[in-house]
Write a protein that holds these residues in place. Structure first.
Motif, PDB file in Angstrom:
ATOM      1  N   VAL A 209      -3.028  -7.068 102.832  1.00 56.55           N
ATOM      2  CA  VAL A 209      -2.097  -7.893 103.613  1.00 56.55           C
ATOM      3  C   VAL A 209      -2.290  -9.373 103.282  1.00 56.55           C
ATOM      4  O   VAL A 209      -1.321 -10.120 103.086  1.00 56.55           O
ATOM      5  CB  VAL A 209      -2.287  -7.636 105.121  1.00 56.55           C
ATOM      6  CG1 VAL A 209      -1.477  -8.641 105.939  1.00 56.55           C
ATOM      7  CG2 VAL A 209      -1.879  -6.212 105.475  1.00 56.55           C
ATOM      8  N   LEU A 210      -3.550  -9.811 103.207  1.00 57.61           N
ATOM      9  CA  LEU A 210      -3.822 -11.218 102.899  1.00 57.61           C
ATOM     10  C   LEU A 210      -3.333 -11.586 101.500  1.00 57.61           C
ATOM     11  O   LEU A 210      -2.778 -12.670 101.288  1.00 57.61           O
ATOM     12  CB  LEU A 210      -5.316 -11.502 103.027  1.00 57.61           C
ATOM     13  CG  LEU A 210      -5.842 -11.798 104.427  1.00 57.61           C
ATOM     14  CD1 LEU A 210      -7.345 -12.019 104.391  1.00 57.61           C
ATOM     15  CD2 LEU A 210      -5.150 -13.011 105.030  1.00 57.61           C
ATOM     16  N   LEU A 211      -3.545 -10.703 100.524  1.00 59.74           N
ATOM     17  CA  LEU A 211      -3.079 -10.979  99.173  1.00 59.74           C
ATOM     18  C   LEU A 211      -1.565 -11.134  99.157  1.00 59.74           C
ATOM     19  O   LEU A 211      -1.029 -12.058  98.519  1.00 59.74           O
ATOM     20  CB  LEU A 211      -3.505  -9.863  98.225  1.00 59.74           C
ATOM     21  CG  LEU A 211      -2.973  -9.984  96.789  1.00 59.74           C
ATOM     22  CD1 LEU A 211      -3.379 -11.314  96.160  1.00 59.74           C
ATOM     23  CD2 LEU A 211      -3.444  -8.815  95.935  1.00 59.74           C
ATOM     24  N   HIS A 217       3.092 -17.371  99.825  1.00 61.03           N
ATOM     25  CA  HIS A 217       2.871 -18.710 100.372  1.00 61.03           C
ATOM     26  C   HIS A 217       3.412 -19.763  99.414  1.00 61.03           C
ATOM     27  O   HIS A 217       3.164 -19.712  98.209  1.00 61.03           O
ATOM     28  CB  HIS A 217       1.371 -18.919 100.589  1.00 61.03           C
ATOM     29  CG  HIS A 217       1.037 -20.056 101.490  1.00 61.03           C
ATOM     30  ND1 HIS A 217       1.241 -20.027 102.849  1.00 61.03           N
ATOM     31  CD2 HIS A 217       0.491 -21.272 101.233  1.00 61.03           C
ATOM     32  CE1 HIS A 217       0.846 -21.163 103.382  1.00 61.03           C
ATOM     33  NE2 HIS A 217       0.391 -21.942 102.416  1.00 61.03           N
ATOM     34  N   ASP A 218       4.166 -20.738  99.917  1.00 68.18           N
ATOM     35  CA  ASP A 218       4.784 -21.735  99.037  1.00 68.18           C
ATOM     36  C   ASP A 218       4.404 -23.167  99.389  1.00 68.18           C
ATOM     37  O   ASP A 218       5.116 -24.120  99.065  1.00 68.18           O
ATOM     38  CB  ASP A 218       6.310 -21.592  99.051  1.00 68.18           C
ATOM     39  CG  ASP A 218       6.903 -21.777 100.448  1.00 68.18           C
ATOM     40  OD1 ASP A 218       6.123 -21.992 101.399  1.00 68.18           O
ATOM     41  OD2 ASP A 218       8.141 -21.711 100.569  1.00 68.18           O
ATOM     42  N   SER A 219       3.276 -23.345 100.073  1.00 68.33           N
ATOM     43  CA  SER A 219       2.790 -24.690 100.398  1.00 68.33           C
ATOM     44  C   SER A 219       1.293 -24.750 100.090  1.00 68.33           C
ATOM     45  O   SER A 219       0.663 -23.711  99.872  1.00 68.33           O
ATOM     46  CB  SER A 219       3.051 -25.016 101.867  1.00 68.33           C
ATOM     47  OG  SER A 219       2.410 -24.080 102.715  1.00 68.33           O
ATOM     48  N   PRO A 220       0.697 -25.958 100.025  1.00 64.46           N
ATOM     49  CA  PRO A 220      -0.726 -26.068  99.681  1.00 64.46           C
ATOM     50  C   PRO A 220      -1.610 -25.224 100.603  1.00 64.46           C
ATOM     51  O   PRO A 220      -1.352 -25.111 101.799  1.00 64.46           O
ATOM     52  CB  PRO A 220      -1.010 -27.563  99.845  1.00 64.46           C
ATOM     53  CG  PRO A 220       0.310 -28.221  99.623  1.00 64.46           C
ATOM     54  CD  PRO A 220       1.331 -27.279 100.210  1.00 64.46           C
ATOM     55  N   LEU A 221      -2.652 -24.658 100.023  1.00 64.22           N
ATOM     56  CA  LEU A 221      -3.566 -23.802 100.779  1.00 64.22           C
ATOM     57  C   LEU A 221      -4.725 -24.589 101.381  1.00 64.22           C
ATOM     58  O   LEU A 221      -5.539 -24.031 102.106  1.00 64.22           O
ATOM     59  CB  LEU A 221      -4.109 -22.697  99.870  1.00 64.22           C
ATOM     60  CG  LEU A 221      -3.074 -21.657  99.440  1.00 64.22           C
ATOM     61  CD1 LEU A 221      -3.646 -20.744  98.367  1.00 64.22           C
ATOM     62  CD2 LEU A 221      -2.608 -20.837 100.645  1.00 64.22           C
ATOM     63  N   SER A 222      -4.815 -25.895 101.077  1.00 63.03           N
ATOM     64  CA  SER A 222      -5.851 -26.746 101.665  1.00 63.03           C
ATOM     65  C   SER A 222      -5.352 -28.181 101.682  1.00 63.03           C
ATOM     66  O   SER A 222      -4.431 -28.547 100.941  1.00 63.03           O
ATOM     67  CB  SER A 222      -7.163 -26.648 100.885  1.00 63.03           C
ATOM     68  OG  SER A 222      -6.987 -27.122  99.569  1.00 63.03           O
ATOM     69  N   GLU A 223      -5.973 -29.013 102.529  1.00 59.23           N
ATOM     70  CA  GLU A 223      -5.550 -30.409 102.667  1.00 59.23           C
ATOM     71  C   GLU A 223      -6.777 -31.304 102.825  1.00 59.23           C
ATOM     72  O   GLU A 223      -7.593 -31.097 103.723  1.00 59.23           O
ATOM     73  CB  GLU A 223      -4.642 -30.571 103.887  1.00 59.23           C
ATOM     74  CG  GLU A 223      -4.161 -31.999 104.116  1.00 59.23           C
ATOM     75  CD  GLU A 223      -3.313 -32.122 105.374  1.00 59.23           C
ATOM     76  OE1 GLU A 223      -2.804 -33.218 105.627  1.00 59.23           O
ATOM     77  OE2 GLU A 223      -3.175 -31.115 106.093  1.00 59.23           O
ATOM     78  N   PRO A 224      -6.944 -32.321 101.939  1.00 57.93           N
ATOM     79  CA  PRO A 224      -8.077 -33.236 102.073  1.00 57.93           C
ATOM     80  C   PRO A 224      -7.885 -34.177 103.259  1.00 57.93           C
ATOM     81  O   PRO A 224      -6.790 -34.686 103.496  1.00 57.93           O
ATOM     82  CB  PRO A 224      -8.060 -34.008 100.742  1.00 57.93           C
ATOM     83  CG  PRO A 224      -6.645 -33.928 100.279  1.00 57.93           C
ATOM     84  CD  PRO A 224      -6.112 -32.612 100.766  1.00 57.93           C
ATOM     85  N   VAL A 225      -8.952 -34.383 104.023  1.00 58.28           N
ATOM     86  CA  VAL A 225      -8.914 -35.288 105.177  1.00 58.28           C
ATOM     87  C   VAL A 225     -10.203 -36.091 105.206  1.00 58.28           C
ATOM     88  O   VAL A 225     -11.207 -35.702 104.629  1.00 58.28           O
ATOM     89  CB  VAL A 225      -8.741 -34.519 106.511  1.00 58.28           C
ATOM     90  CG1 VAL A 225      -7.418 -33.789 106.561  1.00 58.28           C
ATOM     91  CG2 VAL A 225      -9.878 -33.521 106.708  1.00 58.28           C
ATOM     92  N   GLY A 226     -10.182 -37.243 105.895  1.00 60.64           N
ATOM     93  CA  GLY A 226     -11.370 -38.048 106.087  1.00 60.64           C
ATOM     94  C   GLY A 226     -11.874 -37.900 107.508  1.00 60.64           C
ATOM     95  O   GLY A 226     -11.187 -37.362 108.375  1.00 60.64           O
ATOM     96  N   CYS A 227     -13.084 -38.375 107.770  1.00 60.46           N
ATOM     97  CA  CYS A 227     -13.626 -38.276 109.124  1.00 60.46           C
ATOM     98  C   CYS A 227     -14.756 -39.288 109.295  1.00 60.46           C
ATOM     99  O   CYS A 227     -15.204 -39.912 108.345  1.00 60.46           O
ATOM    100  CB  CYS A 227     -14.151 -36.869 109.408  1.00 60.46           C
ATOM    101  SG  CYS A 227     -15.605 -36.405 108.437  1.00 60.46           S
ATOM    102  N   THR A 228     -15.204 -39.461 110.534  1.00 58.94           N
ATOM    103  CA  THR A 228     -16.372 -40.287 110.856  1.00 58.94           C
ATOM    104  C   THR A 228     -17.343 -39.439 111.646  1.00 58.94           C
ATOM    105  O   THR A 228     -16.963 -38.486 112.328  1.00 58.94           O
ATOM    106  CB  THR A 228     -15.976 -41.530 111.685  1.00 58.94           C
ATOM    107  OG1 THR A 228     -15.291 -41.087 112.868  1.00 58.94           O
ATOM    108  CG2 THR A 228     -15.048 -42.424 110.889  1.00 58.94           C
TER     109      THR A 228
END
Length: 319
Positions: A209-211, A217-228
């Motif tokens: 099912v996951l495969l 899926h047609d959008s990015p599978l991860s997103e870079p973010v910053g943090c403190t």
């Protein structure tokens, strides 16, 4: 270089000091510096009396895993510039402690926002066993030593096996292992074949099912973010995985398809002819990719013909 919050593991005759490579190890993964530079210096908060107590080795820790091991051949306390007062070590790759590379942090795990930069550990914890250590999560480590092999079961449920130089350990996973740490020989086909063969039918169903969801899926599978962190200091950017990637990582662990082995030059050659054993090796290495680059696991599945998707397709061909 200024490394105020970067941990390493320094072995001092009878004491092990742990500090953190949290910000500098990604630079090594990107090829911007090398492991020796970030592990050996320059370090603050180390007193002369500690250096006079037989400082033997330095082990780099990243994401609560040992990633480097160096024997100390000398040290110098800097007197000029912004690094004045810091210690710069010289060293060579360690033969005595290299077996720890790829194993869990032998001290208290570093957690997000944890301000304490230094930990101390009796070296007998790594050599003799049966030594009381600082409690982890209100628990206690348990150890057994036999013919030079040391098995440590940590209070958090993980385990470490210390092996005499020149020896190796083969770990064969039982059915549906509950713990995801298996330290194995990457060239031992039997271990990886057993992991493939013990996957439960319900896990195969969920993996299928996951495969399918990833393929659609047609959008990015991860997103870079910053943090403190809790003190307000800006931290190294991290990556937020999509629920699809988080679910896939969790399911591969639960199904017993993630085994752990020391760094090796093994690479998948042809996904179209990969064996069952190669599929488990490849999936294991992909899951561990987050130790080397932010969002590394997700990147294996971003494109329709990416290696991660091809390995999952091949896995189902062999099921």
């Amino acid at each position: 270089m200024i490394f105020d919050h970067l941990p390493i593991l320094i072995v001092y005759g009878g004491t092990v000091i742990l500090v953190h490579l949290a910000s500098s190890w990604p630079e090594v993964a990107r090829g911007e510096t090398d492991a020796a530079d970030v592990t050996l210096g320059n370090w603050a908060g180390i007193a002369d009396n500690k250096l006079d107590s037989y400082a033997d080795a330095v082990l780099g820790i990243y994401k609560n895993e040992v990633v480097t091991a160096f024997d100390i051949t000398g040290w110098n306390r800097l007197t000029e510039g912004t690094d004045a007062g810091r210690i710069a070590f010289t060293g060579t790759p360690s033969l005595r402690w290299r077996h720890l590379i790829g194993t869990p942090n032998p001290g208290t795990p570093w957690k997000k926002g944890m301000a304490r930069p230094v930990q101390y550990l009796d070296t007998r914890v790594l050599t003799d066993g049966d030594v009381e250590t600082e409690a982890v999560d209100d628990g206690r480590d348990r150890r057994a030593v036999l013919d030079g092999y040391t098995l440590t079961v940590h209070a958090d449920g993980h385990a470490t096996v210390a092996v005499p130089i020149g020896k190796h350990v083969t770990v064969v996973p039982g059915p549906r292992p509950e713990r995801d740490w298996q330290l194995v020989d990457v060239h031992d086909d039997a271990v990886f074949r057993a992991a493939f063969d013990q996957v439960a039918p319900e896990d195969w169903e969920q993996l299928a099912v996951l495969l399918q969801r990833i393929e659609e899926h047609d959008s990015p599978l991860s997103e870079p973010v910053g943090c403190t962190d809790d003190s307000g200091l800006k931290q190294w950017p991290h990556v937020d995985d999509s629920p699809l990637i988080s679910d896939l990582r969790w399911l591969l662990h639960r199904a017993g398809l993630v085994l752990h082995f020391q760094p090796d030059d093994w690479q998948i050659e042809d996904t179209a002819t990969a064996s069952r054993e190669d599929c488990v090796r490849a999936l294991s290495r992909m899951v561990r990719a987050d130790h080397w680059s932010a969002g590394g696991f997700a990147q294996y599945f971003e494109e329709p013909d990416s290696v991660g998707r091809r390995i999952l397709r091949r896995t189902f061909e062999l099921k």
